[in-house]
Design a protein around this motif. Structure first.
Motif, PDB file in Angstrom:
ATOM      1  N   MET A  79      10.118 -54.709  19.185  1.00 29.33           N
ATOM      2  CA  MET A  79       8.853 -55.372  19.477  1.00 29.33           C
ATOM      3  C   MET A  79       7.679 -54.646  18.828  1.00 29.33           C
ATOM      4  O   MET A  79       6.635 -55.233  18.583  1.00 29.33           O
ATOM      5  CB  MET A  79       8.639 -55.514  20.990  1.00 29.33           C
ATOM      6  N   GLN A  80       7.864 -53.342  18.538  1.00 27.61           N
ATOM      7  CA  GLN A  80       6.790 -52.620  17.866  1.00 27.61           C
ATOM      8  C   GLN A  80       7.393 -51.703  16.817  1.00 27.61           C
ATOM      9  O   GLN A  80       8.547 -51.284  16.926  1.00 27.61           O
ATOM     10  CB  GLN A  80       5.958 -51.839  18.893  1.00 27.61           C
ATOM     11  N   ILE A 101       0.525 -45.430  14.062  1.00 25.14           N
ATOM     12  CA  ILE A 101       0.313 -46.228  15.264  1.00 25.14           C
ATOM     13  C   ILE A 101       1.379 -47.326  15.323  1.00 25.14           C
ATOM     14  O   ILE A 101       1.679 -47.964  14.310  1.00 25.14           O
ATOM     15  CB  ILE A 101      -1.103 -46.842  15.223  1.00 25.14           C
ATOM     16  N   TYR A 102       1.944 -47.494  16.493  1.00 21.56           N
ATOM     17  CA  TYR A 102       2.889 -48.597  16.657  1.00 21.56           C
ATOM     18  C   TYR A 102       2.137 -49.931  16.630  1.00 21.56           C
ATOM     19  O   TYR A 102       1.131 -50.089  17.316  1.00 21.56           O
ATOM     20  CB  TYR A 102       3.659 -48.453  17.971  1.00 21.56           C
ATOM     21  N   ARG A 103       2.626 -50.849  15.827  1.00 22.28           N
ATOM     22  CA  ARG A 103       2.036 -52.188  15.705  1.00 22.28           C
ATOM     23  C   ARG A 103       3.021 -53.215  16.252  1.00 22.28           C
ATOM     24  O   ARG A 103       4.238 -53.037  16.118  1.00 22.28           O
ATOM     25  CB  ARG A 103       1.759 -52.519  14.233  1.00 22.28           C
ATOM     26  N   GLY A 104       2.492 -54.264  16.815  1.00 18.75           N
ATOM     27  CA  GLY A 104       3.361 -55.353  17.271  1.00 18.75           C
ATOM     28  C   GLY A 104       4.117 -55.945  16.088  1.00 18.75           C
ATOM     29  O   GLY A 104       3.566 -56.080  14.992  1.00 18.75           O
ATOM     30  N   ILE A 105       5.354 -56.272  16.292  1.00 15.54           N
ATOM     31  CA  ILE A 105       6.211 -56.747  15.186  1.00 15.54           C
ATOM     32  C   ILE A 105       5.615 -57.975  14.505  1.00 15.54           C
ATOM     33  O   ILE A 105       5.706 -58.131  13.284  1.00 15.54           O
ATOM     34  CB  ILE A 105       7.655 -57.039  15.694  1.00 15.54           C
ATOM     35  N   PHE A 106       4.934 -58.832  15.289  1.00 16.85           N
ATOM     36  CA  PHE A 106       4.384 -60.069  14.706  1.00 16.85           C
ATOM     37  C   PHE A 106       3.097 -59.809  13.924  1.00 16.85           C
ATOM     38  O   PHE A 106       2.602 -60.701  13.237  1.00 16.85           O
ATOM     39  CB  PHE A 106       4.145 -61.110  15.789  1.00 16.85           C
ATOM     40  N   ALA A 107       2.560 -58.584  14.052  1.00 25.09           N
ATOM     41  CA  ALA A 107       1.402 -58.184  13.255  1.00 25.09           C
ATOM     42  C   ALA A 107       1.858 -57.416  12.017  1.00 25.09           C
ATOM     43  O   ALA A 107       1.052 -56.815  11.316  1.00 25.09           O
ATOM     44  CB  ALA A 107       0.442 -57.342  14.097  1.00 25.09           C
ATOM     45  N   THR A 108       3.164 -57.414  11.754  1.00 26.64           N
ATOM     46  CA  THR A 108       3.708 -56.734  10.579  1.00 26.64           C
ATOM     47  C   THR A 108       4.695 -57.650   9.860  1.00 26.64           C
ATOM     48  O   THR A 108       5.057 -58.707  10.378  1.00 26.64           O
ATOM     49  CB  THR A 108       4.495 -55.456  10.952  1.00 26.64           C
ATOM     50  N   TRP A 166      -5.234 -54.475  11.169  1.00 26.40           N
ATOM     51  CA  TRP A 166      -4.899 -53.070  10.936  1.00 26.40           C
ATOM     52  C   TRP A 166      -4.539 -52.821   9.481  1.00 26.40           C
ATOM     53  O   TRP A 166      -4.578 -51.682   9.004  1.00 26.40           O
ATOM     54  CB  TRP A 166      -3.718 -52.655  11.824  1.00 26.40           C
TER      55      TRP A 166
END
Lengths: 150, 150
Positions: free
Chosen positions: B64-65, B73-80, B137
């Motif tokens: 999920m991240q 920084i951990y990012r949400g998977i859908f923001a990557t 980000w």
């Protein structure tokens, strides 16, 4: 492949649908994400545009060529965005309004209500600035995607 | 979902891979389409850029991240664009060189050799010219997509 959520829009099955998000301009809707995926939404809200991949669930047809409206020439299915593709995966770029829990409010929709969502990706500009983009048969249609005769 | 062909590239499994097509600039490869889909390629050659949807077949993980390289920084998977997504569908915009029978020669690849292809769509400019695009980000990373720590 399994749905990660559902896309909600004002377009019910059978309605006249806008085709591609240019025509769906300002149309609002939301995604209801399954709760187990909410952690994956972190930082999504910094993006102005997101890419939705979804299952074109109401269309079971597969055609190799199709005639766009306002165009009487059969085009290869891969040179169009027609839904009658071998794998029924649809793609739309929509504007992101806000994220609230498992709801993602979006704008510029061209997607039918109840569509199963497969993925969300951030919209990144991937074309090099210097690249000339050619739009093939679609160029003369003023960047407006169209529906399909058949 | 079933493959409509296979993507061939100089990147073998385990090689250092470019991440996203900006880094894969000028890298050449080709698609070998299954013969039953060749009729769907009509008119594709008018487009300078095409969108490939493919199965991220070497990655079975779902997270999920994720932490992008050069970013702690951990990012949400859908923001990557990380491959460890719930449905392992990858997306790349590549330049189209030419179509020869069931072979589609492409450029700007960031895809591993042997990747199963799910769909080809013409690249259309769908963002309104006046829209301001915000990249969240990712903005500070100079439009360069990155790999993932984990």
């Amino acid at each position: 492949m399994k749905p990660i959520g559902t896309i909600h829009s004002p377009f019910k099955y059978g309605d006249a649908m806008p085709v591609q998000s240019i025509e769906g301009r300002d149309i609002e809707g939301y995604i209801k994400l399954l709760p187990e995926y909410v952690d994956g939404l972190k930082d999504l809200d910094g993006f102005s545009h997101i890419i939705l991949l979804f299952h074109i669930h109401l269309n079971k047809k597969v055609k190799m060529q199709t005639r766009p409206f306002m165009d009487n020439i059969y085009r290869g299915i891969f040179a169009t965005r027609s839904p009658s593709r071998p794998n029924h995966i649809g793609m739309s770029v929509v504007r992101l309004n806000r994220v609230e829990g498992n709801r993602i409010y979006i704008k510029d929709l061209d997607i039918v209500d109840g569509t199963p969502l497969l993925d969300i990706k951030p919209y990144l500009k991937v074309i090099d600035e210097g690249d000339k983009v050619k739009l093939g048969w679609f160029e003369k249609h003023n960047k407006r995607e169209m529906g399909w005769h058949d």
